[in-house]
Design a protein around this motif. Structure first.
Motif, PDB file in Angstrom:
ATOM      1  N   LYS A  63       0.811  -1.230   0.000  1.00  0.00           N
ATOM      2  CA  LYS A  63       0.000   0.000   0.000  1.00  0.00           C
ATOM      3  C   LYS A  63       0.843   1.279   0.000  1.00  0.00           C
ATOM      4  CE  LYS A  63      -4.137  -1.981   0.493  1.00  0.00           C
ATOM      5  NZ  LYS A  63      -4.460  -2.581   1.798  1.00  0.00           N
ATOM      6  N   ILE A  64       2.142   1.166   0.250  1.00  0.00           N
ATOM      7  CA  ILE A  64       2.957   2.371   0.421  1.00  0.00           C
ATOM      8  C   ILE A  64       3.026   3.169  -0.889  1.00  0.00           C
ATOM      9  CG2 ILE A  64       5.240   3.272   0.986  1.00  0.00           C
ATOM     10  CD1 ILE A  64       4.258   2.042   3.434  1.00  0.00           C
ATOM     11  N   SER A  65       3.311   2.460  -1.985  1.00  0.00           N
ATOM     12  CA  SER A  65       3.546   3.151  -3.259  1.00  0.00           C
ATOM     13  C   SER A  65       2.329   3.893  -3.754  1.00  0.00           C
ATOM     14  CB  SER A  65       3.996   2.150  -4.324  1.00  0.00           C
ATOM     15  OG  SER A  65       5.192   1.539  -3.906  1.00  0.00           O
ATOM     16  N   THR A  66       1.142   3.380  -3.400  1.00  0.00           N
ATOM     17  CA  THR A  66      -0.072   4.046  -3.888  1.00  0.00           C
ATOM     18  C   THR A  66      -0.645   5.010  -2.852  1.00  0.00           C
ATOM     19  OG1 THR A  66      -1.305   2.124  -3.099  1.00  0.00           O
ATOM     20  CG2 THR A  66      -0.742   2.188  -5.445  1.00  0.00           C
ATOM     21  N   THR A 113       8.672   3.339  -0.968  1.00  0.00           N
ATOM     22  CA  THR A 113       8.193   2.243  -1.833  1.00  0.00           C
ATOM     23  C   THR A 113       7.786   1.053  -0.985  1.00  0.00           C
ATOM     24  OG1 THR A 113      10.462   1.443  -2.018  1.00  0.00           O
ATOM     25  CG2 THR A 113       9.664   2.817  -3.809  1.00  0.00           C
ATOM     26  N   ASN A 114       6.986   0.180  -1.590  1.00  0.00           N
ATOM     27  CA  ASN A 114       6.568  -1.042  -0.899  1.00  0.00           C
ATOM     28  C   ASN A 114       7.780  -1.860  -0.499  1.00  0.00           C
ATOM     29  OD1 ASN A 114       3.856  -0.465  -1.280  1.00  0.00           O
ATOM     30  ND2 ASN A 114       3.799  -1.490  -3.282  1.00  0.00           N
ATOM     31  N   LEU A 115       7.668  -2.511   0.661  1.00  0.00           N
ATOM     32  CA  LEU A 115       8.726  -3.445   1.063  1.00  0.00           C
ATOM     33  C   LEU A 115       8.583  -4.729   0.255  1.00  0.00           C
ATOM     34  CD1 LEU A 115       8.641  -3.082   4.966  1.00  0.00           C
ATOM     35  CD2 LEU A 115       9.921  -1.752   3.294  1.00  0.00           C
ATOM     36  N   LYS A 116       9.723  -5.280  -0.121  1.00  0.00           N
ATOM     37  CA  LYS A 116       9.666  -6.499  -0.935  1.00  0.00           C
ATOM     38  C   LYS A 116       9.493  -7.707  -0.011  1.00  0.00           C
ATOM     39  CE  LYS A 116      12.117  -5.213  -5.152  1.00  0.00           C
ATOM     40  NZ  LYS A 116      11.952  -3.763  -4.949  1.00  0.00           N
ATOM     41  N   LEU A 117       8.263  -8.177   0.093  1.00  0.00           N
ATOM     42  CA  LEU A 117       7.961  -9.321   0.967  1.00  0.00           C
ATOM     43  C   LEU A 117       7.096 -10.322   0.237  1.00  0.00           C
ATOM     44  CD1 LEU A 117       6.935  -7.366   4.217  1.00  0.00           C
ATOM     45  CD2 LEU A 117       9.054  -8.655   3.906  1.00  0.00           C
ATOM     46  N   THR A 118       7.554 -11.582   0.239  1.00  0.00           N
ATOM     47  CA  THR A 118       6.702 -12.640  -0.315  1.00  0.00           C
ATOM     48  C   THR A 118       5.674 -13.025   0.740  1.00  0.00           C
ATOM     49  OG1 THR A 118       8.069 -14.393   0.606  1.00  0.00           O
ATOM     50  CG2 THR A 118       8.702 -13.549  -1.565  1.00  0.00           C
ATOM     51  N   ASP A 119       4.738 -13.885   0.371  1.00  0.00           N
ATOM     52  CA  ASP A 119       3.742 -14.362   1.342  1.00  0.00           C
ATOM     53  C   ASP A 119       4.426 -15.032   2.516  1.00  0.00           C
ATOM     54  OD1 ASP A 119       1.140 -15.322  -1.057  1.00  0.00           O
ATOM     55  OD2 ASP A 119       1.755 -13.395  -0.220  1.00  0.00           O
TER      56      ASP A 119
END
Lengths: 242, 342
Positions: free
Chosen positions: B292-295, B305-311
């Motif tokens: 949700k950060i980027s938008t 920017t969004n953190l890069k996290l997989t499920d």
């Protein structure tokens, strides 16, 4: 038995003379050192009229108003000579409350030598503002501490205009704030020759006349407005000349 | 004459000794791990004493502080849920009034430089003034509280025990409440035990910890899990609450939409999350950070920017955050309702 009684009497008169001598010596020393007391008073006015609560007051620009509450802090009240500190009042922070006129007068004890300047602060310094729950004149029950945001109200005045074209005839100024850049504590300096009684006038005419005050009838929190109005108050202090 | 002096001193001296030793045992020292930084609070002006802590605890749990004697601090700060108002996005006070912010946890307060979500309060001693006078919380006046305490059957005696005389002042009340809250130290979670070498993380927790130190530690810094400062994590402003955060206090533009970084200790039990409680679960929190950060319509966000996290990453991070639960803190009988105060 008789001997004991004599001894007692002798001891008593010895003590009496000792005390008498000490008192005389104390007085003489004080005179020799030039120690004297100085009585201070601060008189809030609007132009020539002493401010009394809940009385009709005329301002020089022909406005009529009533003041219902006036309280402010005086801190670090000091005497200077040639720019050097000579004496600071033991009571570091003093609350003047017009509802209690005795708070407008106090005495500085055992002043040595002479002085040519008075300095004090209108309000409370930053360090005291972050020092937690305090007592005496700094007790939050005095109504000079913001509950919703830490910090002291340096100067509080409330009242209303009487012959108003104003829509809001009430005015309320709670001036305070210590966080930069909106620091509101003010340094006051008044040249003053040595004397036994110093009367200081706090003439709020300038405050009520300023366009900022006329524009804003309510300032209740720290910020640029509180800072601007606080700076106006510096010019309101001078020696009281009738 | 001389004999009576001798007799007096024989009687008085031991009493003086007893007096000194009593005050020594009443002293309390804040316990915390030696690897932690020193507390920010100045204990010299308010040294901990068992009796003053107990008085503070009694006041903390006493609705006498509120206008209608219905709301105590514990109403919004419940000990079993990390001293927060679990399951409430916004807290409610007297007359069912609703506030504008989520009740924060009360953990490791001695290390805080600022209090409240916007840092409105600069010292724990004066924090209680805010909820006591807030019309939607306790709705009372400080003067009234002091008068109520003075008229109470028990408080003059409690103040006498704590301070040596029964004078009840706002300073004494506030300092003893501060003392109780300063003792709320949480340093015995699974994470702490791992750090002491007593046990090990499982694989998920270990993975989560690795991700945490890479992505979260700059704001939620160990060991307090906050760096004590203010930031914006990309939340858009709520159009009803219109909460501008720190800006309200400093009036400095850079502080707009900034809120105090909360500790993550005991986060398992302090839901819902964020300054207005808008997120119900840790999963929701992590979805915010990862998508949700980027938008976000928040130009003031410190995270761009969004953190890069997989499920799987998100699950592991949650597993790690659950290791911050400290059951000893949550169920400490010294923190809960004081049943035995006489």
């Amino acid at each position: 038995m008789l001997l004991e009684k004599e001894q007692c009497y002798h001891l008593k008169s010895l003590i009496n003379s000792a005390v008498f001598t000490m008192v005389i010596m104390f007085g003489l020393t004080r005179i020799a050192l030039g120690q004297h007391n100085v009585k201070i008073s601060i008189s809030p006015l609007i132009s020539i009229h002493t401010i009394e609560l809940n009385e009709n007051l005329n301002t020089p620009n022909k406005q009529q108003l009533t003041i219902t509450n006036l309280k402010f802090y005086i801190s670090n009240f000091s005497l200077y000579k040639n720019g050097l500190l000579q004496y600071t009042w033991k009571k570091k922070h003093h609350l003047i409350d017009i509802n209690n006129p005795l708070t407008t007068i106090w005495q500085l004890d055992s002043i040595e030598g002479d002085f040519d300047e008075i300095k004090f602060q209108l309000g409370i310094d930053s360090l005291t503002n972050v020092s937690g729950a305090l007592a005496g004149d700094l007790d939050p029950t005095k109504g000079m501490y913001w509950t919703w945001q830490s910090g002291y109200i340096n100067f509080k005045i409330e009242g209303n205009y009487l012959d108003s074209n104003q829509v809001n005839d009430v005015f309320e100024y709670h001036l305070g704030g210590y966080l930069p850049p909106f620091q509101t504590v003010q340094n006051i300096s008044i040249p003053c020759n040595s004397r036994n009684e110093i009367k200081i006038a706090f003439d709020l005419d300038l405050f009520f006349r300023s366009s900022e005050t006329v524009k804003l009838t309510r300032v209740m929190s720290p910020g640029a407005d509180a800072q601007a109005l606080s700076e106006l108050l510096v010019k309101c202090f001078q020696l009281y000349e009738k | 004459m001389k004999n009576s002096i001798r007799i007096l001193s024989v009687l008085v001296f031991p009493l003086l000794l007893i007096g000194f030793s009593l005050s020594e045992t009443d002293k309390k020292v804040l316990q915390y791990p030696s690897s932690w930084p020193k507390p920010h609070y100045n204990f010299k002006d308010n040294p901990l004493s068992n009796i003053q802590v107990e008085l503070g605890r009694k006041l903390f749990y006493d609705p006498i502080l509120s206008a209608d004697n219905s709301i105590s601090c514990a109403n919004c700060h419940l000990s079993f849920t990390a001293f927060t108002h679990v399951d409430h996005a916004l807290s409610h006070g007297i007359n069912d009034s609703i506030g504008t912010r989520n009740s924060p946890v009360l953990i490791n307060l001695a290390w805080n430089k600022h209090f409240m979500w916007d840092g409105a309060i600069n010292n724990i001693e004066v924090q209680a003034l805010a909820p006591i006078s807030h019309p939607a919380e306790m709705g009372e006046e400080l003067n009234h509280v002091i008068r109520k305490l003075q008229k109470d059957n028990n408080y003059p005696h409690q103040f006498y025990k704590a301070f040596g005389d029964s004078l009840i002042t706002s300073q004494r009340m506030l300092k003893s409440m501060a003392q109780f809250q300063l003792t709320l130290v949480s340093a015995n979670s699974k994470y702490d035990k791992v750090k002491r070498g007593e046990i090990k993380f499982n694989e998920q927790e270990a993975n989560g910890y690795k991700l945490f130190t890479k992505l979260c530690n700059s704001c939620h810094t160990e060991p307090l899990f906050t760096n004590g400062g203010f930031a914006s994590n990309g939340l858009t402003i709520d159009t009803n609450l219109k909460d501008v955060g720190r800006f309200k206090i400093t009036r400095v533009n850079e502080d707009s939409l900034q809120f105090k970084i909360p500790t993550l200790r005991n986060i398992e039990f302090s839901q819902p999350y964020m300054h207005d409680g808008r997120m119900k679960s840790l999963s929701e929190v992590l979805r915010h950070y990862s998508s949700k950060i980027s938008t976000s319509k928040n130009p003031k966000s410190d995270i761009k920017t969004n953190l890069k996290l997989t499920d799987n990453d998100r699950i592991d991070l949650v597993a790690f955050m659950l290791t911050l639960t400290d059951k000893e803190f949550l169920f400490n009988p010294n923190y809960s309702y004081p049943r035995n105060i006489k």
